[in-house]
Design a protein around this motif. Structure first.
Motif, PDB file in Angstrom:
ATOM      1  N   ASN A  11      -5.276 -41.626  56.609  1.00  0.00           N
ATOM      2  CA  ASN A  11      -4.145 -40.700  56.526  1.00  0.00           C
ATOM      3  C   ASN A  11      -3.369 -40.578  57.840  1.00  0.00           C
ATOM      4  O   ASN A  11      -2.484 -39.760  57.961  1.00  0.00           O
ATOM      5  N   GLU A  32     -11.709 -45.533  54.419  1.00  0.00           N
ATOM      6  CA  GLU A  32     -11.198 -44.318  55.065  1.00  0.00           C
ATOM      7  C   GLU A  32     -11.040 -44.476  56.574  1.00  0.00           C
ATOM      8  O   GLU A  32     -10.129 -43.909  57.165  1.00  0.00           O
ATOM      9  N   GLN A  43      -1.052 -45.302  54.818  1.00  0.00           N
ATOM     10  CA  GLN A  43      -1.029 -43.951  55.379  1.00  0.00           C
ATOM     11  C   GLN A  43      -0.204 -43.009  54.515  1.00  0.00           C
ATOM     12  O   GLN A  43      -0.614 -41.882  54.244  1.00  0.00           O
ATOM     13  N   ALA A  46      -2.148 -42.145  51.388  1.00  0.00           N
ATOM     14  CA  ALA A  46      -3.262 -41.236  51.695  1.00  0.00           C
ATOM     15  C   ALA A  46      -2.769 -39.826  51.987  1.00  0.00           C
ATOM     16  O   ALA A  46      -3.430 -38.848  51.625  1.00  0.00           O
ATOM     17  N   GLN A  47      -1.616 -39.704  52.625  1.00  0.00           N
ATOM     18  CA  GLN A  47      -1.083 -38.383  52.930  1.00  0.00           C
ATOM     19  C   GLN A  47      -0.660 -37.650  51.660  1.00  0.00           C
ATOM     20  O   GLN A  47      -0.657 -36.431  51.622  1.00  0.00           O
ATOM     21  N   ASP A  49      -2.290 -38.092  48.781  1.00  0.00           N
ATOM     22  CA  ASP A  49      -3.522 -37.916  48.008  1.00  0.00           C
ATOM     23  C   ASP A  49      -4.178 -36.601  48.424  1.00  0.00           C
ATOM     24  O   ASP A  49      -4.624 -36.447  49.556  1.00  0.00           O
ATOM     25  N   ILE A  52      -7.702 -36.399  50.176  1.00  0.00           N
ATOM     26  CA  ILE A  52      -7.884 -36.786  51.581  1.00  0.00           C
ATOM     27  C   ILE A  52      -7.217 -35.717  52.435  1.00  0.00           C
ATOM     28  O   ILE A  52      -6.018 -35.723  52.634  1.00  0.00           O
TER      29      ILE A  52
END
Length: 67
Positions: A11, A32, A43, A46-47, A49, A52
């Protein structure tokens, strides 16, 4: 004195920790954590999601003997 290294989280976070702890994080959680930054696309995904979330890194010297 043990070496410290920086590892990168998917992230966009990064953490500097003892090499043994970094090696364990990268080995046990390769999707991860990485020794190199993740791509911008990874990234951003993931940000977005919600599973996370930013979390503090607790180096081994601050954990109890059985953690």
């Amino acid at each position: 004195m043990p070496d410290k290294v920086t590892i990168h989280r998917v992230n966009g976070e990064s953490a500097t920790m003892y090499a043994i702890d970094a090696r364990q994080a990268v080995r046990d959680h390769p999707k991860e954590w990485s020794y190199t930054p993740f791509s911008d696309e990874q990234q951003k995904a993931a940000q977005q999601d919600s599973s996370i979330v930013p979390r503090p890194i607790v180096p081994s010297e601050h954990r109890g003997p059985f953690n």
